[in-house]
Design a protein around this motif. Sequence first.
Motif, PDB file in Angstrom:
ATOM      1  N   VAL A 191       0.854  -1.181   0.000  1.00 29.03           N
ATOM      2  CA  VAL A 191       0.000   0.000   0.000  1.00 29.03           C
ATOM      3  C   VAL A 191       0.892   1.233   0.000  1.00 29.03           C
ATOM      4  O   VAL A 191       1.706   1.416   0.909  1.00 29.03           O
ATOM      5  N   TRP A 192       0.756   2.060  -1.011  1.00 25.52           N
ATOM      6  CA  TRP A 192       1.493   3.313  -1.093  1.00 25.52           C
ATOM      7  C   TRP A 192       0.529   4.473  -0.916  1.00 25.52           C
ATOM      8  O   TRP A 192      -0.441   4.601  -1.670  1.00 25.52           O
ATOM      9  N   LEU A 193       0.793   5.311   0.054  1.00 22.86           N
ATOM     10  CA  LEU A 193       0.022   6.538   0.236  1.00 22.86           C
ATOM     11  C   LEU A 193       0.806   7.659  -0.427  1.00 22.86           C
ATOM     12  O   LEU A 193       1.924   7.973  -0.009  1.00 22.86           O
ATOM     13  N   VAL A 194       0.232   8.256  -1.452  1.00 18.73           N
ATOM     14  CA  VAL A 194       1.002   9.157  -2.312  1.00 18.73           C
ATOM     15  C   VAL A 194       0.371  10.542  -2.375  1.00 18.73           C
ATOM     16  O   VAL A 194      -0.848  10.703  -2.328  1.00 18.73           O
ATOM     17  N   GLY A 195       1.238  11.538  -2.476  1.00 17.61           N
ATOM     18  CA  GLY A 195       0.791  12.916  -2.618  1.00 17.61           C
ATOM     19  C   GLY A 195       1.012  13.404  -4.039  1.00 17.61           C
ATOM     20  O   GLY A 195       1.193  12.613  -4.968  1.00 17.61           O
ATOM     21  N   ASP A 196       1.011  14.731  -4.211  1.00 17.43           N
ATOM     22  CA  ASP A 196       1.247  15.304  -5.531  1.00 17.43           C
ATOM     23  C   ASP A 196       2.680  15.029  -5.978  1.00 17.43           C
ATOM     24  O   ASP A 196       3.598  14.926  -5.163  1.00 17.43           O
ATOM     25  N   GLY A 197       2.858  14.913  -7.269  1.00 17.61           N
ATOM     26  CA  GLY A 197       4.206  14.804  -7.810  1.00 17.61           C
ATOM     27  C   GLY A 197       4.779  13.411  -7.818  1.00 17.61           C
ATOM     28  O   GLY A 197       6.002  13.250  -7.949  1.00 17.61           O
ATOM     29  N   LEU A 198       3.943  12.365  -7.661  1.00 22.19           N
ATOM     30  CA  LEU A 198       4.454  11.005  -7.751  1.00 22.19           C
ATOM     31  C   LEU A 198       4.934  10.755  -9.176  1.00 22.19           C
ATOM     32  O   LEU A 198       4.167  10.834 -10.133  1.00 22.19           O
ATOM     33  N   THR A 199       6.218  10.444  -9.343  1.00 18.73           N
ATOM     34  CA  THR A 199       6.811  10.313 -10.667  1.00 18.73           C
ATOM     35  C   THR A 199       6.646   8.902 -11.215  1.00 18.73           C
ATOM     36  O   THR A 199       6.406   7.939 -10.471  1.00 18.73           O
ATOM     37  N   ALA A 200       6.808   8.789 -12.519  1.00 21.75           N
ATOM     38  CA  ALA A 200       6.754   7.481 -13.166  1.00 21.75           C
ATOM     39  C   ALA A 200       7.908   6.604 -12.689  1.00 21.75           C
ATOM     40  O   ALA A 200       7.756   5.381 -12.538  1.00 21.75           O
ATOM     41  N   LEU A 201       9.063   7.232 -12.420  1.00 23.54           N
ATOM     42  CA  LEU A 201      10.226   6.474 -11.943  1.00 23.54           C
ATOM     43  C   LEU A 201       9.946   5.857 -10.579  1.00 23.54           C
ATOM     44  O   LEU A 201      10.288   4.694 -10.324  1.00 23.54           O
ATOM     45  N   GLU A 202       9.315   6.606  -9.692  1.00 27.50           N
ATOM     46  CA  GLU A 202       8.969   6.070  -8.377  1.00 27.50           C
ATOM     47  C   GLU A 202       7.971   4.924  -8.514  1.00 27.50           C
ATOM     48  O   GLU A 202       8.079   3.910  -7.814  1.00 27.50           O
ATOM     49  N   GLN A 203       7.025   5.074  -9.411  1.00 24.73           N
ATOM     50  CA  GLN A 203       6.024   4.022  -9.576  1.00 24.73           C
ATOM     51  C   GLN A 203       6.645   2.733 -10.112  1.00 24.73           C
ATOM     52  O   GLN A 203       6.158   1.633  -9.819  1.00 24.73           O
ATOM     53  N   GLU A 204       7.716   2.858 -10.893  1.00 25.70           N
ATOM     54  CA  GLU A 204       8.361   1.670 -11.437  1.00 25.70           C
ATOM     55  C   GLU A 204       8.960   0.798 -10.334  1.00 25.70           C
ATOM     56  O   GLU A 204       9.195  -0.398 -10.532  1.00 25.70           O
ATOM     57  N   ARG A 205       9.207   1.391  -9.174  1.00 24.82           N
ATOM     58  CA  ARG A 205       9.785   0.629  -8.061  1.00 24.82           C
ATOM     59  C   ARG A 205       8.747  -0.214  -7.335  1.00 24.82           C
ATOM     60  O   ARG A 205       9.085  -1.043  -6.492  1.00 24.82           O
ATOM     61  N   ALA A 206       7.486   0.004  -7.643  1.00 26.26           N
ATOM     62  CA  ALA A 206       6.422  -0.732  -6.963  1.00 26.26           C
ATOM     63  C   ALA A 206       6.320  -2.149  -7.505  1.00 26.26           C
ATOM     64  O   ALA A 206       6.506  -2.405  -8.699  1.00 26.26           O
ATOM     65  N   GLN A 207       6.003  -3.081  -6.619  1.00 30.48           N
ATOM     66  CA  GLN A 207       5.771  -4.449  -7.030  1.00 30.48           C
ATOM     67  C   GLN A 207       4.396  -4.561  -7.690  1.00 30.48           C
ATOM     68  O   GLN A 207       3.514  -3.737  -7.434  1.00 30.48           O
ATOM     69  N   PRO A 208       4.194  -5.547  -8.534  1.00 30.58           N
ATOM     70  CA  PRO A 208       2.864  -5.742  -9.126  1.00 30.58           C
ATOM     71  C   PRO A 208       1.802  -5.895  -8.041  1.00 30.58           C
ATOM     72  O   PRO A 208       2.031  -6.536  -7.008  1.00 30.58           O
ATOM     73  N   GLY A 209       0.653  -5.298  -8.264  1.00 29.19           N
ATOM     74  CA  GLY A 209      -0.443  -5.412  -7.312  1.00 29.19           C
ATOM     75  C   GLY A 209      -0.462  -4.352  -6.230  1.00 29.19           C
ATOM     76  O   GLY A 209      -1.354  -4.361  -5.369  1.00 29.19           O
ATOM     77  N   VAL A 210       0.491  -3.416  -6.263  1.00 28.59           N
ATOM     78  CA  VAL A 210       0.528  -2.351  -5.257  1.00 28.59           C
ATOM     79  C   VAL A 210      -0.699  -1.454  -5.404  1.00 28.59           C
ATOM     80  O   VAL A 210      -1.151  -1.149  -6.504  1.00 28.59           O
ATOM     81  N   HIS A 211      -1.232  -1.035  -4.260  1.00 26.73           N
ATOM     82  CA  HIS A 211      -2.354  -0.107  -4.235  1.00 26.73           C
ATOM     83  C   HIS A 211      -1.810   1.313  -4.055  1.00 26.73           C
ATOM     84  O   HIS A 211      -1.178   1.620  -3.044  1.00 26.73           O
ATOM     85  N   PHE A 212      -2.064   2.171  -5.044  1.00 27.59           N
ATOM     86  CA  PHE A 212      -1.697   3.581  -4.928  1.00 27.59           C
ATOM     87  C   PHE A 212      -2.917   4.333  -4.386  1.00 27.59           C
ATOM     88  O   PHE A 212      -3.934   4.468  -5.075  1.00 27.59           O
ATOM     89  N   VAL A 213      -2.794   4.808  -3.147  1.00 29.93           N
ATOM     90  CA  VAL A 213      -3.897   5.510  -2.485  1.00 29.93           C
ATOM     91  C   VAL A 213      -3.482   6.970  -2.308  1.00 29.93           C
ATOM     92  O   VAL A 213      -2.638   7.285  -1.475  1.00 29.93           O
ATOM     93  N   PRO A 214      -4.069   7.893  -3.069  1.00 29.66           N
ATOM     94  CA  PRO A 214      -3.670   9.304  -2.951  1.00 29.66           C
ATOM     95  C   PRO A 214      -4.325   9.976  -1.750  1.00 29.66           C
ATOM     96  O   PRO A 214      -5.480   9.705  -1.422  1.00 29.66           O
ATOM     97  N   TYR A 215      -3.559  10.832  -1.105  1.00 28.05           N
ATOM     98  CA  TYR A 215      -4.128  11.685  -0.060  1.00 28.05           C
ATOM     99  C   TYR A 215      -4.141  13.135  -0.536  1.00 28.05           C
ATOM    100  O   TYR A 215      -4.468  14.045   0.216  1.00 28.05           O
ATOM    101  N   SER A 216      -3.804  13.334  -1.792  1.00 29.71           N
ATOM    102  CA  SER A 216      -3.669  14.676  -2.366  1.00 29.71           C
ATOM    103  C   SER A 216      -4.966  15.119  -3.028  1.00 29.71           C
ATOM    104  O   SER A 216      -5.893  14.336  -3.240  1.00 29.71           O
ATOM    105  N   GLN A 217      -5.005  16.408  -3.392  1.00 32.98           N
ATOM    106  CA  GLN A 217      -6.159  16.954  -4.090  1.00 32.98           C
ATOM    107  C   GLN A 217      -6.220  16.436  -5.526  1.00 32.98           C
ATOM    108  O   GLN A 217      -7.293  16.301  -6.099  1.00 32.98           O
ATOM    109  N   PHE A 218      -5.047  16.153  -6.134  1.00 34.48           N
ATOM    110  CA  PHE A 218      -4.979  15.672  -7.507  1.00 34.48           C
ATOM    111  C   PHE A 218      -4.610  14.190  -7.513  1.00 34.48           C
ATOM    112  O   PHE A 218      -3.788  13.747  -6.714  1.00 34.48           O
ATOM    113  N   PRO A 219      -5.185  13.414  -8.417  1.00 38.08           N
ATOM    114  CA  PRO A 219      -4.874  11.983  -8.478  1.00 38.08           C
ATOM    115  C   PRO A 219      -3.504  11.732  -9.084  1.00 38.08           C
ATOM    116  O   PRO A 219      -3.002  12.558  -9.842  1.00 38.08           O
TER     117      PRO A 219
END
Length: 638
Positions: A511-539
């Motif tokens: 489970v990743w709790l993410v704010g604004d500015g989550l980059t594609a490079l950071e997302q590549e580090r996630a394992q398959p099936g990770v849940h990206f849960v934003p706490y930001s105003q923008f998805p």
Amino acid sequence: MASKPGPLTQWPWHELGNYKYALVAPWAAYSTYSFGAAKVRGEEGDLLSFFVLPTVLLRLLYTQLWISISRHQTARSKHRIVSKSLDFDQVDRERNWDDQIILTALLYYVVNSFMAMTQGLPWWNSGGLLLTVLLHLGPVEFLYYWIHRALHHHYLYARYHSHHHASIVTEPITSVIHPFAEEAVYFGLFAIPLLTMMATGTGSVAVANGYLVYIDFMNYLGHCNFELVPKVLFDMFPPLKFLMYTPSFHSLHHTQFRTNYSLFVPFYDYLYGTMDKSSEDLYERTLHGRDEAPDVVHLTHLTAPGSLLHTRLGFASIASAPLVSGSFTAALALAERPLAVLASVFGWSAFRSEANRMGKLSTETWVVPRYSSQYTSKKDGYAVSRLVEKAVSDAEASGAAVLTLGLLNQGYEMNRNGELYVIRKASLKTKIVDGTSLAVAAVLHTMPRGAKDVLLLGKESKVVRVLAQALCEREIQVRVADEHLHETLKQQLRPELQSHLALSRSYSSKVWLVGDGLTALEQERAQPGVHFVPYSQFPPMNTRGDCVYHTTPALVVPGSYENLHACENWLPRRVMSAWRAAGIVHALEKWGGHECGDAVTGVEKAWRAALAHGFRPYDVRCQHHGDGAKLQADADAN
């Protein structure tokens, strides 16, 4: 659809969708070419055929202006006639309002091609104008009156006219929402003056097209749901009441059904005794108007260029669906700078976009006419902050009990989560709510059940601090990759909670709790099936097809929340951001304090109150919310 659809209910091109305009294209191209070729040869081109396309474009623009003006006026409420709720079903039912414009164009092209008397018309003929006026006041209005009464007979009403009357709260375009067979009958009526004018040799291009514009104007006037006809007209010429209806006059037909049948001229209702006895009283009361003070104001702003047309005052069918990126938004991106300049020049204050009601609570949405890129620009930042501060003052002047700061309006750099306005005006009666508590609660209830640890990514902010504390209190291990953020959060936590916060370079959390500015490079580090849960105003931007993307903090609004027929940015229908919902809950609970700066209402307190008032958790575990992230990416790029 009508309750019992009869023959020829569907329009012939129903299955074509927006491709229906292709039906007009060959005719328009041919008439334009023929007109130009005639001019080259030194001959007079056929004006009537040539002006069909410009008239179509004019009517489309003209109709959209009526829609925007009407929605703006009804949001202000003062002269609104019917105060009942308009919903998404009506928006869907009325999205094909342009069918009758296309039908008119096709009929003009076809008739002009096969009837010699319509060809070679002059630009103007006063005799044709007089004839059209007389025939409209006589046969057209008389026949319409009796046809309209017949359509209210239960047999025809169920098969045709009930489709139109499904809209009790009318909008300008409600006037042209009819089954095809019914609209065809009306076209036959309106053809009487036009064909007679042609047959008598008094036809002209100006009158032929001007008659269409007149019909549009009167149709939209009668269905706009706000009174705008000045009483001085009737005072100066009393017989006018027999010759011209008003919006309030026709609104009674939609609420009472068995009165005020006339097309545009009430004379026949007076003559046959079907005029509603409350017509004049309703006109007087509505014209005088009533001031309604909002209890809650939600302050938002434009995001990307597409959001300008996505507002409730823009294109109704676009506003009724979530805002997404794509070719439409990409095309508008080319016009972002001109639109931003235009907004800066003419947008000197926030404008009312939406008015809703929940029981006795009145809410309004105000839009700051600035884009995300202007909020993040050093050049425009100061001017934007002044606009937001002015909106706060205007909200207090209007009597609002609560003001919520949506999207970038609550930026720490701009106003310290709204605290700056409280400091500058200690006597501020309007409560400033940044919605942190309810937003954090929504995030906690979006997370997959049973999660024991989370990875927290993003910048230090009030939401991050409150979220980290709430997670630690629930004994959920919070891993933080950024050393500075970890140290900041650790200092905020009570000693007994600090063991649940860890500095970790591991990206193994599910489970990743993410704010604004989550980059594609950071997302590549996630394992398959990770849940990206934003706490930001923008998805977050969607880059992983093998992961789950959750929505930004949001709640489903209760059924008692009325007049909601536009989507809030990228959220689906009848779903509201937690920040906006927080202000409504704050007002319903009549909490006395602000929730801005460092002040927090309480995560559990806000959540329980929201549920008690009918709000429900919302989350769609899909991979389409990345479209909305394009809006924030546009802002960051600028």
